[in-house]
Design a protein around this motif. Structure first.
Motif, PDB file in Angstrom:
ATOM      1  N   MET A  70       7.743 -12.381  -6.126  1.00 26.30           N
ATOM      2  CA  MET A  70       6.310 -12.343  -5.868  1.00 26.30           C
ATOM      3  C   MET A  70       5.752 -11.035  -6.408  1.00 26.30           C
ATOM      4  O   MET A  70       6.408 -10.013  -6.343  1.00 26.30           O
ATOM      5  N   LYS A  71       4.534 -11.097  -6.887  1.00 29.48           N
ATOM      6  CA  LYS A  71       3.867  -9.904  -7.417  1.00 29.48           C
ATOM      7  C   LYS A  71       2.596  -9.667  -6.613  1.00 29.48           C
ATOM      8  O   LYS A  71       1.840 -10.593  -6.346  1.00 29.48           O
ATOM      9  N   GLU A  72       2.406  -8.416  -6.207  1.00 34.12           N
ATOM     10  CA  GLU A  72       1.220  -8.067  -5.438  1.00 34.12           C
ATOM     11  C   GLU A  72       0.681  -6.727  -5.923  1.00 34.12           C
ATOM     12  O   GLU A  72       1.452  -5.808  -6.207  1.00 34.12           O
ATOM     13  N   THR A  73      -0.650  -6.622  -6.025  1.00 39.78           N
ATOM     14  CA  THR A  73      -1.285  -5.368  -6.416  1.00 39.78           C
ATOM     15  C   THR A  73      -1.947  -4.752  -5.192  1.00 39.78           C
ATOM     16  O   THR A  73      -2.712  -5.410  -4.483  1.00 39.78           O
ATOM     17  N   LEU A  74      -1.622  -3.483  -4.964  1.00 33.00           N
ATOM     18  CA  LEU A  74      -2.131  -2.752  -3.805  1.00 33.00           C
ATOM     19  C   LEU A  74      -3.040  -1.628  -4.271  1.00 33.00           C
ATOM     20  O   LEU A  74      -2.766  -0.973  -5.281  1.00 33.00           O
ATOM     21  N   ARG A  75      -4.114  -1.388  -3.538  1.00 31.41           N
ATOM     22  CA  ARG A  75      -4.996  -0.250  -3.832  1.00 31.41           C
ATOM     23  C   ARG A  75      -4.533   0.918  -2.969  1.00 31.41           C
ATOM     24  O   ARG A  75      -4.391   0.782  -1.764  1.00 31.41           O
ATOM     25  N   ILE A  76      -4.297   2.057  -3.620  1.00 33.47           N
ATOM     26  CA  ILE A  76      -3.807   3.250  -2.956  1.00 33.47           C
ATOM     27  C   ILE A  76      -4.838   4.362  -3.137  1.00 33.47           C
ATOM     28  O   ILE A  76      -5.237   4.674  -4.264  1.00 33.47           O
ATOM     29  N   LYS A  77      -5.250   4.969  -2.039  1.00 32.63           N
ATOM     30  CA  LYS A  77      -6.246   6.038  -2.084  1.00 32.63           C
ATOM     31  C   LYS A  77      -5.561   7.390  -1.889  1.00 32.63           C
ATOM     32  O   LYS A  77      -4.661   7.510  -1.059  1.00 32.63           O
ATOM     33  N   GLY A  78      -5.992   8.376  -2.670  1.00 24.49           N
ATOM     34  CA  GLY A  78      -5.501   9.734  -2.492  1.00 24.49           C
ATOM     35  C   GLY A  78      -4.585  10.233  -3.599  1.00 24.49           C
ATOM     36  O   GLY A  78      -4.166  11.382  -3.576  1.00 24.49           O
ATOM     37  N   MET A  79      -4.287   9.399  -4.582  1.00 26.50           N
ATOM     38  CA  MET A  79      -3.424   9.835  -5.686  1.00 26.50           C
ATOM     39  C   MET A  79      -4.261  10.603  -6.713  1.00 26.50           C
ATOM     40  O   MET A  79      -5.358  10.190  -7.048  1.00 26.50           O
ATOM     41  N   SER A  80      -3.698  11.732  -7.208  1.00 32.41           N
ATOM     42  CA  SER A  80      -4.457  12.518  -8.175  1.00 32.41           C
ATOM     43  C   SER A  80      -3.626  13.072  -9.324  1.00 32.41           C
ATOM     44  O   SER A  80      -4.177  13.696 -10.218  1.00 32.41           O
ATOM     45  N   CYS A  81      -2.297  12.863  -9.290  1.00 29.34           N
ATOM     46  CA  CYS A  81      -1.460  13.449 -10.334  1.00 29.34           C
ATOM     47  C   CYS A  81      -0.152  12.670 -10.482  1.00 29.34           C
ATOM     48  O   CYS A  81       0.111  11.733  -9.723  1.00 29.34           O
ATOM     49  N   THR A  94      -3.890   1.908  -8.350  1.00 28.78           N
ATOM     50  CA  THR A  94      -3.202   0.714  -7.851  1.00 28.78           C
ATOM     51  C   THR A  94      -1.691   0.834  -8.021  1.00 28.78           C
ATOM     52  O   THR A  94      -1.201   1.619  -8.832  1.00 28.78           O
ATOM     53  N   ALA A  95      -1.005   0.036  -7.236  1.00 30.85           N
ATOM     54  CA  ALA A  95       0.445  -0.110  -7.379  1.00 30.85           C
ATOM     55  C   ALA A  95       0.736  -1.599  -7.445  1.00 30.85           C
ATOM     56  O   ALA A  95       0.257  -2.362  -6.606  1.00 30.85           O
ATOM     57  N   THR A  96       1.498  -2.008  -8.454  1.00 28.01           N
ATOM     58  CA  THR A  96       1.913  -3.395  -8.572  1.00 28.01           C
ATOM     59  C   THR A  96       3.362  -3.474  -8.116  1.00 28.01           C
ATOM     60  O   THR A  96       4.213  -2.732  -8.608  1.00 28.01           O
ATOM     61  N   VAL A  97       3.604  -4.360  -7.157  1.00 30.33           N
ATOM     62  CA  VAL A  97       4.921  -4.471  -6.537  1.00 30.33           C
ATOM     63  C   VAL A  97       5.484  -5.856  -6.806  1.00 30.33           C
ATOM     64  O   VAL A  97       4.826  -6.859  -6.532  1.00 30.33           O
ATOM     65  N   ASP A  98       6.694  -5.902  -7.358  1.00 26.78           N
ATOM     66  CA  ASP A  98       7.438  -7.157  -7.502  1.00 26.78           C
ATOM     67  C   ASP A  98       8.428  -7.203  -6.351  1.00 26.78           C
ATOM     68  O   ASP A  98       9.184  -6.244  -6.146  1.00 26.78           O
ATOM     69  N   SER A  99       8.428  -8.300  -5.610  1.00 24.97           N
ATOM     70  CA  SER A  99       9.322  -8.401  -4.458  1.00 24.97           C
ATOM     71  C   SER A  99      10.014  -9.759  -4.435  1.00 24.97           C
ATOM     72  O   SER A  99       9.567 -10.714  -5.063  1.00 24.97           O
ATOM     73  N   SER A 100      11.095  -9.810  -3.669  1.00 18.60           N
ATOM     74  CA  SER A 100      11.874 -11.045  -3.570  1.00 18.60           C
ATOM     75  C   SER A 100      11.240 -12.047  -2.613  1.00 18.60           C
ATOM     76  O   SER A 100      11.663 -13.190  -2.556  1.00 18.60           O
ATOM     77  N   GLY A 101      10.230 -11.622  -1.874  1.00 16.86           N
ATOM     78  CA  GLY A 101       9.537 -12.496  -0.935  1.00 16.86           C
ATOM     79  C   GLY A 101       8.269 -11.817  -0.455  1.00 16.86           C
ATOM     80  O   GLY A 101       7.882 -10.783  -0.988  1.00 16.86           O
ATOM     81  N   PRO A 102       7.624 -12.375   0.563  1.00 19.39           N
ATOM     82  CA  PRO A 102       6.406 -11.764   1.090  1.00 19.39           C
ATOM     83  C   PRO A 102       6.672 -10.354   1.620  1.00 19.39           C
ATOM     84  O   PRO A 102       7.709 -10.105   2.232  1.00 19.39           O
ATOM     85  N   LEU A 103       5.743  -9.456   1.353  1.00 16.53           N
ATOM     86  CA  LEU A 103       5.880  -8.078   1.825  1.00 16.53           C
ATOM     87  C   LEU A 103       5.443  -7.967   3.276  1.00 16.53           C
ATOM     88  O   LEU A 103       4.481  -8.616   3.696  1.00 16.53           O
ATOM     89  N   ASP A 104       6.130  -7.116   4.018  1.00 17.59           N
ATOM     90  CA  ASP A 104       5.719  -6.766   5.375  1.00 17.59           C
ATOM     91  C   ASP A 104       4.661  -5.673   5.227  1.00 17.59           C
ATOM     92  O   ASP A 104       4.983  -4.505   4.992  1.00 17.59           O
ATOM     93  N   MET A 105       3.390  -6.062   5.303  1.00 21.27           N
ATOM     94  CA  MET A 105       2.306  -5.121   5.022  1.00 21.27           C
ATOM     95  C   MET A 105       2.252  -3.971   6.025  1.00 21.27           C
ATOM     96  O   MET A 105       1.814  -2.877   5.687  1.00 21.27           O
ATOM     97  N   ALA A 106       2.727  -4.181   7.247  1.00 27.18           N
ATOM     98  CA  ALA A 106       2.789  -3.086   8.221  1.00 27.18           C
ATOM     99  C   ALA A 106       3.784  -2.032   7.746  1.00 27.18           C
ATOM    100  O   ALA A 106       3.520  -0.825   7.834  1.00 27.18           O
ATOM    101  N   GLU A 107       4.909  -2.481   7.210  1.00 25.36           N
ATOM    102  CA  GLU A 107       5.912  -1.552   6.680  1.00 25.36           C
ATOM    103  C   GLU A 107       5.377  -0.848   5.442  1.00 25.36           C
ATOM    104  O   GLU A 107       5.566   0.361   5.275  1.00 25.36           O
TER     105      GLU A 107
END
Length: 66
Positions: free
Chosen positions: A1-12, A40-53
């Protein structure tokens, strides 16, 4: 599975490496690609991500999942 996450606070390149490391520690994650320009971060995973983790790992690294 592929998921794109928005990450705030990255600058370098260090931020990119920190987020990549944090996300790679989430169970099931196989590949992480962080784009500093788009915040953003694009994550490839073997299944659904535990978004809390995912949120815990990102926040522990000092960033925010948007």
């Amino acid at each position: 599975m592929k998921e794109t996450l928005r990450i705030k606070g990255m600058s370098c390149g260090h931020c990119v490496k920190a987020v990549e490391k944090a996300l790679s520690e989430v169970s099931g994650v196989e590949k992480v690609q962080v784009d500093l320009g788009s915040g953003t971060a694009t994550v490839d995973s073997s299944g659904p991500l535990d978004m809390a983790e995912v949120r815990r790992k990102i926040e522990k690294a000092g960033y925010e999942l948007v």
